[in-house]
Design an enzyme around this catalytic site. Structure first.
Site, PDB file in Angstrom:
ATOM      1  N   ASP A 101       5.023   9.341  -3.711  1.00  0.00           N
ATOM      2  CA  ASP A 101       3.910   9.086  -2.788  1.00  0.00           C
ATOM      3  C   ASP A 101       2.625   8.999  -3.603  1.00  0.00           C
ATOM      4  O   ASP A 101       2.134   9.995  -4.126  1.00  0.00           O
ATOM      5  CB  ASP A 101       3.820  10.217  -1.764  1.00  0.00           C
ATOM      6  CG  ASP A 101       2.815   9.939  -0.655  1.00  0.00           C
ATOM      7  OD1 ASP A 101       1.911   9.101  -0.862  1.00  0.00           O
ATOM      8  OD2 ASP A 101       2.933  10.567   0.413  1.00  0.00           O
TER       9      ASP A 101
ATOM     10  N   SER B 100       0.615  12.077   7.437  1.00  0.00           N
ATOM     11  CA  SER B 100      -0.550  11.738   6.609  1.00  0.00           C
ATOM     12  C   SER B 100      -1.825  12.364   7.185  1.00  0.00           C
ATOM     13  O   SER B 100      -1.922  13.583   7.285  1.00  0.00           O
ATOM     14  CB  SER B 100      -0.648  10.210   6.484  1.00  0.00           C
ATOM     15  OG  SER B 100      -1.533   9.837   5.469  1.00  0.00           O
TER      16      SER B 100
ATOM     17  N   HIS C 285       5.164   6.778   0.681  1.00  0.00           N
ATOM     18  CA  HIS C 285       4.352   7.572   1.602  1.00  0.00           C
ATOM     19  C   HIS C 285       4.969   7.727   2.988  1.00  0.00           C
ATOM     20  O   HIS C 285       4.911   8.796   3.585  1.00  0.00           O
ATOM     21  CB  HIS C 285       2.961   6.952   1.716  1.00  0.00           C
ATOM     22  CG  HIS C 285       2.004   7.740   2.553  1.00  0.00           C
ATOM     23  ND1 HIS C 285       1.762   9.083   2.326  1.00  0.00           N
ATOM     24  CD2 HIS C 285       1.233   7.389   3.620  1.00  0.00           C
ATOM     25  CE1 HIS C 285       0.868   9.524   3.203  1.00  0.00           C
ATOM     26  NE2 HIS C 285       0.547   8.521   4.007  1.00  0.00           N
TER      27      HIS C 285
END
Length: 272
Positions: free
Chosen positions: A214, A107, A247
């Site tokens: 996601d 991320s 995610h």
């Protein structure tokens, strides 16, 4: 794998807590770069997989995160965070000279790792990007256009199809559960541009992991950045897109497949 050790380094903005998962005879070094609002302690399972695969694993808590210094979730300049991660790499290399170094960024950590590869790519053997904030990520611009940043924390349900992951995230006192902060959003926007303009990473092998559900870092926007970073058809890019995954693919219900994909990629690119 041995118990976690902790180190404290003088980071660019204060004391930096570094987690180490030692290995008695490692064949490579793995450096884990965590995401926004969380901390490296959430990567225990990933570290265990990499350790069983032969890695000595290191992971800092970034400035403003976890056990490191700084106002919570304030990152004024991601270039400083890249420098902090580089200091952790130096710590790992001093303990284990001559071993290959693999960078694993999730991320926000994917953005940091992409910039690290642009600045220090010659020191890396491989780069693994999980749900990376790179390319066309619209959230910073959308929030910066508002007079006041709304207090809408990350939904635990957006992380994984495994409800236990969301419950642990919501109960974790080291996770930030408040609103994003303007200096960090400005730093995100600035660094997205810097990485977009910073050139590709040449022949560095890159593994890109992403869930196709996601909602925090949508796949199409990341694809733009990953393909630019790896130089398109001329780069060494392996992609693994997981149907239905959200995610945090390292904590998804199909994480056994994710880990198998990571170790297979590393088996290909690491020196024998």
């Amino acid at each position: 794998m041995a118990d976690t050790r902790e180190h404290t380094l003088p980071g660019t903005k204060g004391a930096l807590l570094v987690h180490e998962w030692p290995h008695t005879r490692p064949r490579y070094l793995a450096l884990l770069v965590h995401g926004y609002g969380e901390h490296a302690g959430r990567y225990q399972e990933v570290a265990g997989v990499l350790g069983a695969h032969g890695a000595a694993v290191y992971a800092p808590d970034h400035v403003g995160h976890g056990g490191s210094a700084g106002e919570r979730v304030v990152v004024e300049d991601f270039e400083d965070v890249v420098s902090d991660v580089h200091a952790v790499a130096d710590l790992a290399r001093a303990a284990h000279p001559g071993l290959p170094l693999v960078l694993v960024g999730h991320s926000m950590g994917g953005l940091i790792s992409a910039r690290y590869a642009q600045r220090h790519g010659a020191e890396l053997t491989a780069l693994v990007l999980s749900g990376p904030v790179i390319g066309a990520w619209e959230l910073p611009g959308r929030l910066l256009a508002l007079e006041e940043i709304p207090d809408t924390p990350i939904s635990p349900a957006a992380l994984s199809r495994d409800p236990a992951v969301g419950a642990a995230y919501a109960a974790d006192p080291l996770v930030w559960h408040g609103p994003m902060k303007r200096p960090t959003l400005e730093a995100f926007a600035r660094t997205l541009r810097t990485v977009a303009e910073g050139g590709d990473v040449g022949g560095l092998p890159v593994l890109w992991l992403h869930g196709d559900d996601d909602r925090l870092v949508p796949l199409p926007g990341s694809r733009v950045g990953v393909e630019r970073l790896t130089g398109g058809a001329g780069g060494d890019l392996t992609e693994r897109i997981y149907p239905g995954a959200r995610h945090e693919v390292f904590l998804e219900t199909n994480r056994a497949q994710v880990f198998a994909d990571v170790t297979a990629f590393l088996d290909r690119v690491l020196p024998r």
